[in-house]
Design an enzyme around this catalytic site. Structure first.
Site, PDB file in Angstrom:
ATOM      1  CD  GLU A 183      -3.203   0.697   2.048  1.00  0.00           C
ATOM      2  OE1 GLU A 183      -3.725   1.630   2.663  1.00  0.00           O
ATOM      3  OE2 GLU A 183      -3.595  -0.487   2.144  1.00  0.00           O
TER       4      GLU A 183
ATOM      5  CG  ASP B  26      -2.586  -1.415   5.188  1.00  0.00           C
ATOM      6  OD1 ASP B  26      -1.504  -2.023   5.194  1.00  0.00           O
ATOM      7  OD2 ASP B  26      -2.688  -0.195   5.418  1.00  0.00           O
TER       8      ASP B  26
ATOM      9  CE1 TYR C  32      -3.718  -1.698   8.474  1.00  0.00           C
ATOM     10  CE2 TYR C  32      -5.853  -2.475   9.236  1.00  0.00           C
ATOM     11  CZ  TYR C  32      -5.091  -1.725   8.355  1.00  0.00           C
ATOM     12  OH  TYR C  32      -5.705  -1.015   7.358  1.00  0.00           O
TER      13      TYR C  32
END
Length: 741
Positions: free
Chosen positions: A7, A106, A313
Site C-alpha cells: 500500500e 492492508d 495493524y
C-alpha cells in the site's frame, strides 16, 4: 516475474527486506522506486503505492458550479481518474512483464479496494495475469513469511463495499456542498462542505453547544469544616447534604456549629480495580486523547509505527487476542530494554490469561507491540504513543489493583459531616499502566468517639455547570456508538471539521457558521444531519462486504434517498439562503467599534484583501489589518482591554495560529516596527529579498544563483563583483544596499 504490490513505499521496502536473502536491489521504474530480489528466472519486484492511486470524480462538464445545478450530480456519471500518474505508468510497465501478482495491501475495506484498483490497472495490459492476496496484521518477519506461505484470494465483495462508500460520499458530499455553498454565497476556497458522516457529526457538536447556550446555572452552597487531630494533622470534612439550595438554611447551620467534631463511625473496605481490555482503534484514540494527542496525530503516528514494524495493524475493532498469537513470546521480546522489569514480572507467572473486551473480530487482532523499539529510533511523540501501546499490552495480563477505602462520619453540633479516603494497596495492573490513575486520598488515623478541633468553617457559593463540550476522544467514542463512519475514517472526519473552520479548540467548539449549516439541514434536510441514515448505509456496506447484496442496489437506494431530499431543499431555497447568510454574518462580528459603537466586522476590500472594518463606514473609518491567508475563526474569548473577540487563523497542514485580540496584535506590531526603525537608523529592514522594492521573482533567482539568498547576504556583498555574476548594474545593487543597510 512475480510482482508484489504494497500500500505504501515504506511497506514495500520493509516486506522486500524481510523476504530477501540479502539486501534488495533498488530499481527506478518510470520514476518510481521498486525493490528487486532473486534472479531473472524467479525475480520478485516489490512496489509501493501511495494509498489510492485513482480517485472518483464527475466528468469535467459538471465542474461549473454556476451552470450545473447541484441536483444534477445525484444521477451524474462517476468516472475514475488517476491521481498518481508515475505509479500507474510503472504498474503498466511492470504488469506487461509479470507472470503473477500478489496484492499485499492492508487488510481492510480500504486496503482491499486499493489493491483491486491496482489489479484493474494491471489487467488492462495483461488480462490473463495470475494473482493472489496475502493478509498480515504486522510487518514483522514471522507475520510476513506466514502470509506469503498462506496466500488467499482477493475479496472483491470487500473492495465493492469500499468502492460504494467512495461513490456515496462523493455524490452526497458534492451535491449537498454545492447546493449549500451557492445558497450561502460561499464559493471558492471558502465553500461550506456537507457530508454524509461529517454533517451528523457536526450536528452532535452543535446540539451540545445549544444545550450549553440555554443552560441556566442554579446557585448552590457547600458547607465544609477543617479538622485537626491531636497530632496536628489537618483534613477537610463536608456536610452530608452535598449541595444546599437555600442560602438561609446553610447559614443557620453554620451559625450553630461548635468548635469540636466527634468521629461517629469509621468503615474500611476494599475495592477491586479490574485490568483494562486490549486496545482497538477507538479505545486507543480515547486513551491517547486523554494524554494530549489529537486523533489526527494518533492516526498518523500509529500508521508510522505499524509500517515500521513496531505495532500491529492500528485499524481494528477487535478487543480479544486470537489464539494464534504466542502471547508469551510477544512479552519475551521486552526482556531487554526499558520495559525489562515489567516483562520479567509477567513472564514469572505460570499462566498468562489476558483480559477480553466485548468486541471480537477475525480480520485483525487488537493493537499490541510486535517488536522492541529503541527510544533513539523514534521521535518524542512516537515513543510516547508506542509506550502507551506497550504498557496497555502488559496491563491486560496483570492482576486487578486493590484499593483500601475509608468512609468516616463526624458529628458537629448534631450535624453530620463526611470524609472519605482511598489508597492503593496492591498496584496490580496500574504498576504497568500508570496513565490517569486516581491519586491516594489519605485520612489520618481515626477511631470512633475521637474528639477533633475545628480550625475553620466555610460556606462556598457555587453554580451548576452546563454539559461539557466533546473532546476528540469522547467524540470518536460517540461516533462509534452511533455508527457514524468507520475506525479508518472517524479521525479524518474530525480533522475535516477543523480544516473547514466549523469547529475550533479541544474540546470542540462550533462556530456560528456551523450553527447556520446544521440548522438549515435539520430544518429542510433532516436526513443528512441525523446518524440513522449514515448508520443504515454503513450497515448496507457491511452487507455488500459479506456478499449479501450487490453494490449497485445500495448505490441506487442512496441516490433515491438523496434525490428525495433535494425536493425539500429546492422548495425552501430562499429560506435556506436567508438562514445561512445570517449565520455567516454573525461569524464575522469581532466586537464593537470604540469610536462609534457600530459593529466591527471581517470585511474585504475591492482588491480582495481582508481587514476588520467598522459597520458604520463611511462615517467611521476605523480599521485593523488581518493576515493575508488562512481561514479566520472568531472565538468566544474576549480581550479585557478592547472587548474584541480573539481570532484564530487556520491554514491546512499547519498548527492553528492564535492571533488573539486583533487590536492588541496590531499595537504590538506597530511597537515592533518602531523598535526596528530605531535599531536600523529609521529604516525597517525587510525580511526577504523579494520584500525589497524593485526585486521580483526573476531578479531574486539571479541573486540566488550568485549565492545571495538573504537580505543580510545582499548587504554584505561586493556590488562590483556581484554585478559581474548577475548582469545587474552596480548602481542598482548599491541602491538596494543603501535602502536596507
Amino acid at each position: 516475474m512475480h510482482l508484489i504490490i504494497a500500500e505504501k513505499y515504506l511497506a514495500a521496502k520493509r516486506i522486500a527486506k524481510i523476504l530477501a536473502p540479502k539486501k534488495p536491489k533498488e530499481v527506478r521504474v518510470n520514476g518510481v522506486d521498486t525493490f528487486e530480489i532473486g534472479s531473472d528466472e524467479d525475480k520478485q519486484i516489490f512496489v509501493g503505492l501511495s494509498g489510492h492511486i485513482v480517485k472518483l470524480d464527475f466528468p469535467k462538464a459538471y465542474n461549473n458550479w454556476q451552470k450545473v445545478e447541484a441536483r444534477e450530480l445525484v444521477d451524474a456519471e462517476v468516472i475514475t481518474a488517476s491521481t498518481q500518474v508515475k505509479i500507474v505508468s510503472a504498474l503498466k510497465k511492470l504488469g506487461k512483464q509479470a507472470t503473477k501478482v500478489t496484492i499485499a495491501t492492508d487488510y481492510d475495506r480500504e486496503g482491499e479496494l486499493i489493491g483491486a484498483e491496482a489489479l484493474e490497472i494491471l489487467k488492462t495490459v495483461n488480462p490473463d495475469l495470475e494473482f493472489d492476496r496475502i493478509h498480515y496484521s504486522a510487518i514483522t518477519p514471522k507475520a510476513i513469511n506466514d502470509a506469503f506461505a498462506n496466500p488467499t484470494e482477493v475479496d472483491f465483495n470487500l473492495a465493492d463495499a469500499g468502492h460504494s462508500r467512495q461513490v456515496i460520499d462523493l455524490v452526497w458530499g458534492a451535491s449537498l456542498t454545492r447546493f449549500i455553498s451557492i445558497s450561502a454565497g460561499r464559493l471558492g476556497k471558502m465553500f461550506l462542505s456537507v457530508g454524509r458522516v461529517q454533517s451528523p457529526t457536526l450536528a452532535l457538536i452543535v446540539e451540545r453547544e445549544k444545550e450549553r447556550d440555554v443552560f441556566i446555572p442554579e446557585p448552590y452552597w457547600e458547607l465544609s469544616a477543617m479538622l485537626k487531630t491531636k497530632d496536628d494533622e489537618e483534613f477537610q470534612v463536608d456536610h452530608a447534604t452535598k449541595r444546599f439550595k437555600d442560602k438561609d438554611e446553610v447559614d443557620s447551620i453554620l451559625d450553630k456549629l461548635g468548635n469540636t467534631a466527634t468521629v461517629s463511625s469509621i468503615k474500611t473496605s476494599t475495592k477491586t480495580d479490574k485490568p483494562p481490555t486490549p486496545f482497538n482503534t477507538t479505545e486507543l484514540m480515547v486513551a491517547a486523547s486523554s494524554i494530549g494527542f489529537s486523533v489526527a496525530n494518533v492516526k498518523r503516528i500509529t500508521e508510522s509505527l505499524y509500517t515500521n514494524g513496531f505495532i500491529s495493524y492500528p485499524r481494528t475493532d477487535n478487543t480479544v487476542y486470537p489464539e494464534s498469537i504466542d502471547l508469551r513470546a510477544q512479552i519475551e521480546i521486552f526482556k531487554t530494554g526499558p520495559f525489562k522489569q515489567y516483562a520479567e514480572k509477567l513472564l514469572s507467572k505460570d499462566e498468562l490469561v489476558p483480559t477480553r473486551g466485548k468486541k471480537e473480530t477475525t480480520d485483525h487482532p487488537p493493537i499490541f507491540p510486535v517488536s522492541l523499539a529503541k527510544k533513539s529510533e523514534l521521535d518524542e511523540q512516537e515513543w510516547k504513543l508506542y509506550e502507551l501501546v506497550v504498557r496497555r499490552f502488559f496491563a491486560t495480563f496483570a492482576e486487578p489493583a486493590q484499593w483500601e477505602t475509608i468512609r468516616a462520619r463526624f458529628d458537629i453540633s448534631e450535624e453530620e459531616f463526611k470524609a472519605s479516603g482511598a489508597r492503593l494497596v496492591v498496584p496490580g495492573w496500574r504498576w504497568y499502566y500508570h496513565y490517569n490513575a486516581p491519586k491516594d486520598r489519605l485520612l489520618p488515623e481515626l477511631k470512633e468517639d475521637d474528639k477533633l478541633d475545628i480550625i475553620k468553617k466555610e460556606v462556598q457559593a457555587k453554580e451548576t455547570q452546563p454539559p461539557g463540550r466533546y473532546g476528540q476522544g469522547r467524540l470518536i467514542k460517540i461516533m462509534e456508538e452511533l455508527g457514524l463512519g468507520t475506525k479508518a475514517t472517524r479521525a479524518d472526519i474530525i480533522s475535516k471539521l477543523y480544516s473547514r473552520a466549523y469547529v475550533h479548540g479541544n474540546p470542540l467548539q462550533p462556530t456560528k457558521t456551523s450553527y447556520a449549516v446544521v440548522e438549515a439541514l435539520e430544518k429542510f434536510a433532516p436526513t443528512i444531519s441525523r446518524p440513522e441514515m449514515t448508520s443504515k448505509l454503513e450497515n448496507d456496506m457491511d452487507r455488500i462486504a459479506e456478499g449479501q447484496i450487490p453494490e449497485e442496489e445500495v448505490l441506487n437506494e442512496s441516490r433515491e434517498m438523496l434525490d428525495s431530499m433535494f425536493n425539500d431543499l429546492e422548495k425552501n431555497r430562499e429560506d435556506i439562503t436567508e438562514l445561512l447568510r445570517a449565520g455567516l454574518r454573525e461569524d464575522k462580528i469581532i466586537g464593537t467599534c470604540s469610536s462609534c459603537q457600530s459593529k466591527l466586522m471581517i470585511m474585504r476590500s475591492k482588491r480582495g484583501s481582508r481587514f476588520i472594518g467598522c459597520d458604520g463606514y463611511p462615517d467611521c473609518n476605523f480599521a485593523l489589518p488581518l493576515p493575508r491567508s488562512g481561514q479566520i475563526v472568531v472565538t468566544d474569548k474576549t480581550c479585557e482591554d478592547h472587548g474584541l473577540y480573539h481570532i484564530r487563523i487556520i491554514n491546512p497542514g499547519k498548527r492553528p495560529w492564535d492571533l488573539g485580540c486583533p487590536q492588541c496584535n496590531f499595537e504590538e506590531w506597530k511597537k515592533t516596527q518602531e523598535e526596528e526603525k530605531k535599531n536600523n537608523n529609521g529604516k525597517i529592514k525587510p525580511k526577504n529579498i523579494t520584500d525589497i522594492a524593485g526585486i521580483g521573482k526573476v531578479t531574486a533567482e539571479k541573486l540566488s544563483e550568485a549565492g545571495i539568498s538573504s537580505v543580510d547576504e545582499l548587504i554584505a556583498a561586493d556590488a562590483f563583483e556581484l554585478s559581474k555574476t548577475t548582469s545587474l548594474s552596480v548602481k542598482k545593487l548599491k541602491g538596494w544596499q543603501d535602502a536596507i543597510a
